[in-house]
Design an enzyme around this catalytic site. Structure first.
Site, PDB file in Angstrom:
ATOM      1  N   ARG A   1      -3.012  -9.558   5.940  1.00 39.91           N
ATOM      2  CA  ARG A   1      -2.489 -10.258   4.757  1.00 39.91           C
ATOM      3  C   ARG A   1      -1.964 -11.653   5.082  1.00 39.91           C
ATOM      4  O   ARG A   1      -2.422 -12.638   4.512  1.00 39.91           O
ATOM      5  CB  ARG A   1      -1.368  -9.388   4.153  1.00 39.91           C
TER       6      ARG A   1
ATOM      7  N   TYR B   1       4.020   7.463  -0.325  1.00 39.99           N
ATOM      8  CA  TYR B   1       3.304   7.196   0.936  1.00 39.99           C
ATOM      9  C   TYR B   1       2.561   8.449   1.374  1.00 39.99           C
ATOM     10  O   TYR B   1       1.368   8.405   1.714  1.00 39.99           O
ATOM     11  CB  TYR B   1       4.309   6.740   1.985  1.00 39.99           C
TER      12      TYR B   1
END
Ligand SMILES: NC(=O)c1ccc[n+]([C@@H]2O[C@H](COP(=O)([O-])OP(=O)(O)OC[C@H]3O[C@@H](n4cnc5c(N)ncnc54)[C@H](OP(=O)(O)O)[C@@H]3O)[C@@H](O)[C@H]2O)c1
Length: 240
Positions: free
Chosen positions: A35, A156
């Site tokens: 990213r 998650y």
């Protein structure tokens, strides 16, 4: 030009960086994606300094357009894909009653949706490699939370269970094409992601990123007849 090529997402640190280094050392031409551009460029420069063949593409794997850019850059540079490592991931702890929709969507997008899109976008390249040598490999970084749901990490855990289930489905769907998939399911690994817990679990008591990379090296060396659908990594005392 390298004889074989790989894409690694989340390659700028931790597990992804260790896998990228191992694959580069094994002679794969690499496309590294992550990213933050500066962090990725620093990691890429370090690997280039070690003599590895690579390019890097800053990309948010939560963005379909960014994922397509990564695959297009890889296709242009190498024209083949032997190993795809879907490793980028994020985790936010929260009690379920306080789960924000923004963080729910981000974990679903980065940890699960991106993997589905990358399989789709890479499928022709993976099938070509599978037809050539029957050993095209996709490695998906799940988690021990993908095997055993964890409180306060429920979203998650759900995304990582999704990774395991999708990996199983891909082995059934794409095995005949010479494409093997493996879900990596580690407990605590000594990376930036576990900084928050290192006061109570010292880094030296955690699994090392290189342990995971060694498992991937092993996966790349299996005979075409052998598939390992998932690997769990636990620590002494985890009791699993
Ligand atoms: N560490 C553990 O204990 C552990 C245990 C089980 C599973 N895992 C899984 O292992 C994988 C790697 O994590 P790690 O422990 O190596 O942590 P890390 O060092 O923080 O690495 C995470 C990597 O993913 C990238 N990433 C995060 N969000 C992204 C996005 N939206 N788009 C593109 N790249 C993105 C990061 O880049 P930026 O820094 O630029 O965001 C970084 O390169 C994750 O899937 C994680 O869930 C970790």
């Amino acid at each position: 030009m390298a004889a074989r090529a790989a894409i690694v997402t989340g390659a700028s640190s931790g597990i992804g960086l260790a896998i990228a280094r191992m694959l580069g050392q094994e002679g794969y031409g690499l496309t590294l994606a992550a990213r933050r551009p500066e962090k990725l460029a620093t990691a890429a420069a370090a690997l280039e300094g070690e003599g590895l063949e690579l390019q890097h593409v800053a990309a948010d794997v939560g963005s379909e357009d960014d994922l397509k850019r990564v695959v297009a850059a890889h296709r242009d540079r190498y024209g083949r894909l032997d190993v795809l490592v879907n490793n980028a991931g994020v985790g936010f702890g929260a009690p379920v009653g306080e789960t924000s929709t923004k963080r729910l969507d981000m974990q679903l997008a980065v940890n699960l949706r991106a993997i589905v899109i990358l399989y789709r976008e890479c499928l022709d390249l993976l099938k070509a490699a599978g037809a050539e040598h029957r050993n095209a490999l996709v490695v998906n970084t799940s988690s021990i939370s993908g095997k055993f749901g964890q409180p306060w990490l429920s979203v998650y855990s759900a995304t990582k269970h999704g990774v395991v289930g999708f990996t199983q489905a891909m082995n059934k769907e794409l095995g005949a094409d010479g494409i093997k998939s493996c879900a990596l399911c580690p407990a605590f690994v000594d990376t930036d992601m576990t900084e928050f817990v290192k006061e109570s679990v010292p880094a030296e008591q955690m699994i090392q990123p290189e342990d995971i990379a060694e498992a991937v090296r092993y996966l790349t060396k299996l005979s075409p007849a052998c598939v390992i659908p998932e690997i769990m990594f636990t620590r002494p005392g985890d009791g699993l």
